[in-house]
Motif scaffolding. Structure first.
Motif, PDB file in Angstrom:
ATOM      1  N   LYS A  27     -61.944 -27.475  38.193  1.00 42.87           N
ATOM      2  CA  LYS A  27     -62.806 -28.663  38.178  1.00 42.87           C
ATOM      3  C   LYS A  27     -62.014 -29.963  38.319  1.00 42.87           C
ATOM      4  O   LYS A  27     -62.592 -31.041  38.290  1.00 42.87           O
ATOM      5  CB  LYS A  27     -63.631 -28.703  36.891  1.00 42.87           C
ATOM      6  N   VAL A  28     -60.725 -29.837  38.448  1.00 45.81           N
ATOM      7  CA  VAL A  28     -59.870 -31.011  38.592  1.00 45.81           C
ATOM      8  C   VAL A  28     -58.889 -30.719  39.727  1.00 45.81           C
ATOM      9  O   VAL A  28     -58.415 -29.598  39.871  1.00 45.81           O
ATOM     10  CB  VAL A  28     -59.156 -31.332  37.246  1.00 45.81           C
ATOM     11  N   SER A  29     -58.646 -31.712  40.554  1.00 45.59           N
ATOM     12  CA  SER A  29     -57.728 -31.496  41.674  1.00 45.59           C
ATOM     13  C   SER A  29     -56.318 -31.280  41.125  1.00 45.59           C
ATOM     14  O   SER A  29     -55.970 -31.783  40.045  1.00 45.59           O
ATOM     15  CB  SER A  29     -57.737 -32.690  42.620  1.00 45.59           C
ATOM     16  N   PRO A  30     -55.492 -30.544  41.848  1.00 43.78           N
ATOM     17  CA  PRO A  30     -54.113 -30.318  41.380  1.00 43.78           C
ATOM     18  C   PRO A  30     -53.360 -31.632  41.126  1.00 43.78           C
ATOM     19  O   PRO A  30     -52.598 -31.731  40.174  1.00 43.78           O
ATOM     20  CB  PRO A  30     -53.476 -29.522  42.523  1.00 43.78           C
ATOM     21  N   GLU A  31     -53.610 -32.638  41.953  1.00 42.20           N
ATOM     22  CA  GLU A  31     -52.920 -33.927  41.780  1.00 42.20           C
ATOM     23  C   GLU A  31     -53.339 -34.582  40.459  1.00 42.20           C
ATOM     24  O   GLU A  31     -52.491 -35.052  39.700  1.00 42.20           O
ATOM     25  CB  GLU A  31     -53.242 -34.872  42.950  1.00 42.20           C
ATOM     26  N   GLU A  32     -54.656 -34.590  40.218  1.00 39.01           N
ATOM     27  CA  GLU A  32     -55.152 -35.178  38.963  1.00 39.01           C
ATOM     28  C   GLU A  32     -54.635 -34.387  37.768  1.00 39.01           C
ATOM     29  O   GLU A  32     -54.277 -34.973  36.739  1.00 39.01           O
ATOM     30  CB  GLU A  32     -56.684 -35.176  38.936  1.00 39.01           C
ATOM     31  N   ALA A  33     -54.609 -33.071  37.893  1.00 39.94           N
ATOM     32  CA  ALA A  33     -54.148 -32.218  36.793  1.00 39.94           C
ATOM     33  C   ALA A  33     -52.682 -32.495  36.480  1.00 39.94           C
ATOM     34  O   ALA A  33     -52.296 -32.557  35.315  1.00 39.94           O
ATOM     35  CB  ALA A  33     -54.358 -30.747  37.131  1.00 39.94           C
ATOM     36  N   ARG A  34     -51.871 -32.664  37.519  1.00 38.97           N
ATOM     37  CA  ARG A  34     -50.441 -32.962  37.291  1.00 38.97           C
ATOM     38  C   ARG A  34     -50.272 -34.262  36.512  1.00 38.97           C
ATOM     39  O   ARG A  34     -49.467 -34.352  35.594  1.00 38.97           O
ATOM     40  CB  ARG A  34     -49.694 -33.026  38.628  1.00 38.97           C
ATOM     41  N   LYS A  35     -51.045 -35.277  36.900  1.00 36.91           N
ATOM     42  CA  LYS A  35     -50.986 -36.564  36.198  1.00 36.91           C
ATOM     43  C   LYS A  35     -51.429 -36.398  34.744  1.00 36.91           C
ATOM     44  O   LYS A  35     -50.786 -36.923  33.826  1.00 36.91           O
ATOM     45  CB  LYS A  35     -51.877 -37.601  36.891  1.00 36.91           C
ATOM     46  N   ALA A  36     -52.521 -35.651  34.549  1.00 36.03           N
ATOM     47  CA  ALA A  36     -53.033 -35.447  33.190  1.00 36.03           C
ATOM     48  C   ALA A  36     -52.027 -34.678  32.335  1.00 36.03           C
ATOM     49  O   ALA A  36     -51.828 -35.005  31.159  1.00 36.03           O
ATOM     50  CB  ALA A  36     -54.364 -34.693  33.246  1.00 36.03           C
ATOM     51  N   ILE A  37     -51.397 -33.673  32.913  1.00 31.49           N
ATOM     52  CA  ILE A  37     -50.387 -32.896  32.177  1.00 31.49           C
ATOM     53  C   ILE A  37     -49.237 -33.805  31.774  1.00 31.49           C
ATOM     54  O   ILE A  37     -48.777 -33.774  30.631  1.00 31.49           O
ATOM     55  CB  ILE A  37     -49.875 -31.704  33.020  1.00 31.49           C
ATOM     56  N   SER A  38     -48.780 -34.632  32.710  1.00 33.87           N
ATOM     57  CA  SER A  38     -47.668 -35.535  32.422  1.00 33.87           C
ATOM     58  C   SER A  38     -48.024 -36.511  31.300  1.00 33.87           C
ATOM     59  O   SER A  38     -47.246 -36.715  30.364  1.00 33.87           O
ATOM     60  CB  SER A  38     -47.297 -36.291  33.697  1.00 33.87           C
ATOM     61  N   THR A  39     -49.202 -37.098  31.392  1.00 37.66           N
ATOM     62  CA  THR A  39     -49.655 -38.057  30.372  1.00 37.66           C
ATOM     63  C   THR A  39     -49.793 -37.371  29.018  1.00 37.66           C
ATOM     64  O   THR A  39     -49.326 -37.893  27.990  1.00 37.66           O
ATOM     65  CB  THR A  39     -51.017 -38.664  30.784  1.00 37.66           C
ATOM     66  N   LEU A  40     -50.430 -36.201  29.015  1.00 42.75           N
ATOM     67  CA  LEU A  40     -50.647 -35.465  27.772  1.00 42.75           C
ATOM     68  C   LEU A  40     -49.318 -35.007  27.169  1.00 42.75           C
ATOM     69  O   LEU A  40     -49.129 -35.053  25.953  1.00 42.75           O
ATOM     70  CB  LEU A  40     -51.575 -34.273  28.038  1.00 42.75           C
ATOM     71  N   ARG A  41     -48.403 -34.592  28.040  1.00 42.88           N
ATOM     72  CA  ARG A  41     -47.084 -34.164  27.553  1.00 42.88           C
ATOM     73  C   ARG A  41     -46.388 -35.339  26.846  1.00 42.88           C
ATOM     74  O   ARG A  41     -45.808 -35.169  25.776  1.00 42.88           O
ATOM     75  CB  ARG A  41     -46.241 -33.642  28.709  1.00 42.88           C
ATOM     76  N   SER A  42     -46.448 -36.516  27.450  1.00 39.95           N
ATOM     77  CA  SER A  42     -45.851 -37.705  26.821  1.00 39.95           C
ATOM     78  C   SER A  42     -46.499 -37.980  25.474  1.00 39.95           C
ATOM     79  O   SER A  42     -45.809 -38.311  24.503  1.00 39.95           O
ATOM     80  CB  SER A  42     -46.012 -38.933  27.721  1.00 39.95           C
ATOM     81  N   SER A  43     -47.822 -37.838  25.415  1.00 36.29           N
ATOM     82  CA  SER A  43     -48.536 -38.066  24.148  1.00 36.29           C
ATOM     83  C   SER A  43     -48.077 -37.075  23.088  1.00 36.29           C
ATOM     84  O   SER A  43     -47.870 -37.443  21.925  1.00 36.29           O
ATOM     85  CB  SER A  43     -50.044 -37.921  24.343  1.00 36.29           C
ATOM     86  N   VAL A  44     -47.933 -35.808  23.475  1.00 32.97           N
ATOM     87  CA  VAL A  44     -47.510 -34.773  22.523  1.00 32.97           C
ATOM     88  C   VAL A  44     -46.078 -35.031  22.067  1.00 32.97           C
ATOM     89  O   VAL A  44     -45.761 -34.944  20.874  1.00 32.97           O
ATOM     90  CB  VAL A  44     -47.646 -33.350  23.138  1.00 32.97           C
TER      91      VAL A  44
END
Length: 179
Positions: A27-44
């Motif tokens: 439900k999310v494009s690979p590009e958007e998912a990569r950005k979300a993973i990066s942002t979430l990883r920084s948050s964690v």
């Protein structure tokens, strides 16, 4: 006070779970998912929270192979779509070039209009190919239009000639009738 830090971890855990579900469902494009993973990883990584933060980072890392597969699938899908679009446009060009040589003046105009609408509805393909196909289509349409105008101008000239000849005959007949 400890409960506050546990709730922070739980909130991050929920975000990781939601992202995992969205990625898994496509439900999310690979590009958007990569950005979300990066942002979430920084948050964690920078979180002041109590819980298995390393486990959350590991779950985020496990999403990357699925993203690679989705990226490849999307590339293949785009390539297939472009091939289909190219095939459709080539068919339209061939039909337009055939119409341009024909003498179906009324039906041809309508068919060219329909082809143009179909063309506009299709997505663009690579610029060079699209431009080359459009040039051929447009040239065929121009050729057809010129031939059509020439045909109607010729018919109009013949009608004018015939009208003048008939008027001359009528004038001669009137002259004979008056004598």
């Amino acid at each position: 006070a400890l409960a506050f830090y546990v709730r922070r971890f739980e909130a991050l855990e929920v975000e990781v779970s939601l992202l995992s579900q969205r990625v898994g469902a496509g439900k999310v494009s690979p590009e958007e998912a990569r950005k979300a993973i990066s942002t979430l990883r920084s948050s964690v990584e920078s979180a002041n929270a109590v819980g298995d933060l390393a486990g959350l980072i590991e779950r985020l890392e496990q999403l990357k192979p699925a993203l690679a597969e989705q990226s490849e699938a999307r590339k293949a899908e785009r390539a297939q779509q472009q091939a289909q679009t190219r095939e459709a446009k080539e068919g339209m060009v061939a039909e337009a070039e055939k119409l341009a040589q024909g003498n179906d003046w009324r039906g041809g105009v309508n068919r060219f209009r329909a082809l143009l609408d179909e063309w506009k509805a299709l997505p663009r393909i690579d610029r060079a190919t699209d431009d080359e196909l459009w040039h051929r289509f447009s040239s065929a349409r121009t050729t057809y239009t010129r031939r059509r105008k020439s045909q109607f101008a010729e018919q109009s000239a013949k009608r004018d000639e015939a009208k003048q000849a008939k008027e001359a005959i009528i004038a001669d007949a009137r002259a004979l009738a008056d004598t």
